[in-house]
Write a protein that holds these residues in place. Sequence first.
Motif, PDB file in Angstrom:
ATOM      1  N   LEU A  66     -10.204   2.062   6.117  1.00 50.53           N
ATOM      2  CA  LEU A  66     -10.608   1.412   6.018  1.00 50.53           C
ATOM      3  C   LEU A  66      -9.614   0.273   4.774  1.00 50.53           C
ATOM      4  N   ILE A  67      -8.839   0.573   4.324  1.00 49.33           N
ATOM      5  CA  ILE A  67      -8.586  -0.129   2.882  1.00 49.33           C
ATOM      6  C   ILE A  67      -7.410  -0.855   3.529  1.00 49.33           C
ATOM      7  N   ARG A  68      -6.594  -0.225   4.652  1.00 50.97           N
ATOM      8  CA  ARG A  68      -6.245  -1.504   5.422  1.00 50.97           C
ATOM      9  C   ARG A  68      -6.660  -2.203   5.966  1.00 50.97           C
TER      10      ARG A  68
ATOM     11  N   LEU B 277       1.100  -1.307   0.009  1.00 51.20           N
ATOM     12  CA  LEU B 277       0.340  -0.578  -0.268  1.00 51.20           C
ATOM     13  C   LEU B 277       0.813   0.728   0.117  1.00 51.20           C
ATOM     14  N   ASP B 278       1.949   0.876  -0.469  1.00 47.98           N
ATOM     15  CA  ASP B 278       2.937   2.736  -0.468  1.00 47.98           C
ATOM     16  C   ASP B 278       2.462   3.686  -1.607  1.00 47.98           C
TER      17      ASP B 278
ATOM     18  N   TYR C 169     -16.122  -6.018   7.230  1.00 46.28           N
ATOM     19  CA  TYR C 169     -17.023  -5.107   8.146  1.00 46.28           C
ATOM     20  C   TYR C 169     -16.542  -3.591   6.948  1.00 46.28           C
ATOM     21  N   ALA C 170     -14.972  -3.774   7.149  1.00 45.13           N
ATOM     22  CA  ALA C 170     -13.897  -2.742   6.618  1.00 45.13           C
ATOM     23  C   ALA C 170     -14.593  -2.211   5.126  1.00 45.13           C
ATOM     24  N   LEU C 171     -15.202  -3.467   4.231  1.00 47.46           N
ATOM     25  CA  LEU C 171     -15.177  -2.938   2.847  1.00 47.46           C
ATOM     26  C   LEU C 171     -16.323  -2.679   2.689  1.00 47.46           C
TER      27      LEU C 171
ATOM     28  N   VAL D 289     -20.885   7.688  -7.745  1.00 50.77           N
ATOM     29  CA  VAL D 289     -19.445   7.892  -7.787  1.00 50.77           C
ATOM     30  C   VAL D 289     -18.812   9.447  -7.310  1.00 50.77           C
ATOM     31  N   CYS D 290     -17.760   8.974  -6.232  1.00 51.13           N
ATOM     32  CA  CYS D 290     -17.465  10.795  -5.433  1.00 51.13           C
ATOM     33  C   CYS D 290     -15.892  11.193  -5.768  1.00 51.13           C
ATOM     34  N   PRO D 291     -16.003  12.330  -5.529  1.00 46.62           N
ATOM     35  CA  PRO D 291     -14.110  12.150  -5.698  1.00 46.62           C
ATOM     36  C   PRO D 291     -13.067  10.912  -5.234  1.00 46.62           C
ATOM     37  N   ALA D 292     -13.446  10.254  -3.943  1.00 49.94           N
ATOM     38  CA  ALA D 292     -12.647   9.557  -3.564  1.00 49.94           C
ATOM     39  C   ALA D 292     -12.384   7.645  -4.093  1.00 49.94           C
ATOM     40  N   THR D 293     -13.124   7.844  -5.564  1.00 52.20           N
ATOM     41  CA  THR D 293     -13.784   6.601  -5.691  1.00 52.20           C
ATOM     42  C   THR D 293     -12.592   6.099  -6.508  1.00 52.20           C
ATOM     43  N   ALA D 294     -12.383   7.068  -7.026  1.00 47.49           N
ATOM     44  CA  ALA D 294     -10.785   6.808  -8.375  1.00 47.49           C
ATOM     45  C   ALA D 294     -10.028   6.413  -7.849  1.00 47.49           C
ATOM     46  N   PRO D 295      -9.501   7.476  -6.576  1.00 40.60           N
ATOM     47  CA  PRO D 295      -8.481   6.813  -6.302  1.00 40.60           C
ATOM     48  C   PRO D 295      -8.239   5.937  -5.685  1.00 40.60           C
ATOM     49  N   ALA D 296      -9.158   4.956  -4.958  1.00 37.20           N
ATOM     50  CA  ALA D 296      -8.946   4.101  -3.962  1.00 37.20           C
ATOM     51  C   ALA D 296      -8.739   2.781  -4.773  1.00 37.20           C
ATOM     52  N   VAL D 297      -9.078   2.761  -5.946  1.00 34.32           N
ATOM     53  CA  VAL D 297      -9.059   1.504  -7.383  1.00 34.32           C
ATOM     54  C   VAL D 297      -7.369   0.585  -7.512  1.00 34.32           C
ATOM     55  N   PRO D 298      -6.211   1.522  -7.170  1.00 38.23           N
ATOM     56  CA  PRO D 298      -5.518   0.996  -6.996  1.00 38.23           C
ATOM     57  C   PRO D 298      -4.367   0.426  -5.823  1.00 38.23           C
ATOM     58  N   PHE D 299      -5.541   1.066  -4.456  1.00 37.11           N
ATOM     59  CA  PHE D 299      -4.946   0.111  -3.008  1.00 37.11           C
ATOM     60  C   PHE D 299      -6.216  -0.952  -2.801  1.00 37.11           C
TER      61      PHE D 299
END
Length: 285
Positions: free
Chosen positions: A26-28, A2-3, A40-42, A55-65
């Motif tokens: 949440l991702i961690r 998760l760098d 639960y976090a998912l 879709v919101c501004p935070a959606t796409a940035p979460a994808v690669p992680f």
Amino acid sequence: MLDGLDRVPWAELTHAYGRANDVPDLIRRIGGPDEEDALYALYELRARILHQGNVCPATAPAVPFLAALLDHPATTDPGGIAHLLGDMAQIVDPDHPVLAALRRTVTAEVDRLLPLLAAAEPWSRLAAAYALGQCPERAGDILPALRDRWTVETDDQARGALVIAAAALDPATALLAEALGEGQPGPVRAAAALAAARAPAPWPGEVAVAAVRAGWADGDHWLDRASDEYGIQIGPYLWNWDPIEDLFDHLTPADQPAVVAALLASTDPAVRAKAADCGGEPVDR
């Protein structure tokens, strides 16, 4: 794995409930060792970044992680992650710039999704096929992988998912004709009929009607509204809430009567009732 997660300016982004500064945690947790907490976090992350499909501004940035977690063998629910990625990429209007960009972001992670076709759990294999079928820009790489998996897949629903995904990427795929055939199990033939209806090509007529008759002969093997403890639908038909309704939604009025008759031949009263109630709107083919 998760760098870079903390280098994203999450506090400057928003999701359905406000500022997105809770997304990294949440991702961690999704990749953490506590299975219950990871699930639960998912659920919580989905509710924030894809709330009711928005879709919101935070959606796409979460994808690669999220995709990076697929590389980790200890990830609790890779299928759930693939399902979420597939839902992100299932774009109704590809001309919408934000949605098109999100699909491209998910498509960039195809190489992490492809190994999931060989996951130990059928649910993960099904969800991987679902997500891969939403990535047409990589069809040249995905279609051979779907074909290779078809030759060894033994789970009927995962096998059906391969067909639906392949037909979404290539309506002329040989997998569709093979899956419509009489030698396939009912759930696979039902999936093939759904794939044929959803494809931007003419409904294949009697061969598809025969697949409908066989696929729903003793019930709807694709209608399972079971959900996990947090209320997320976990399959098997990820493409829509109700398979028969989805079938009719994609049929022209001229093609519907034969399909109604095929479903009315089912031994399952619920299938017969659904056939009697359903009628699709006219669609362009």
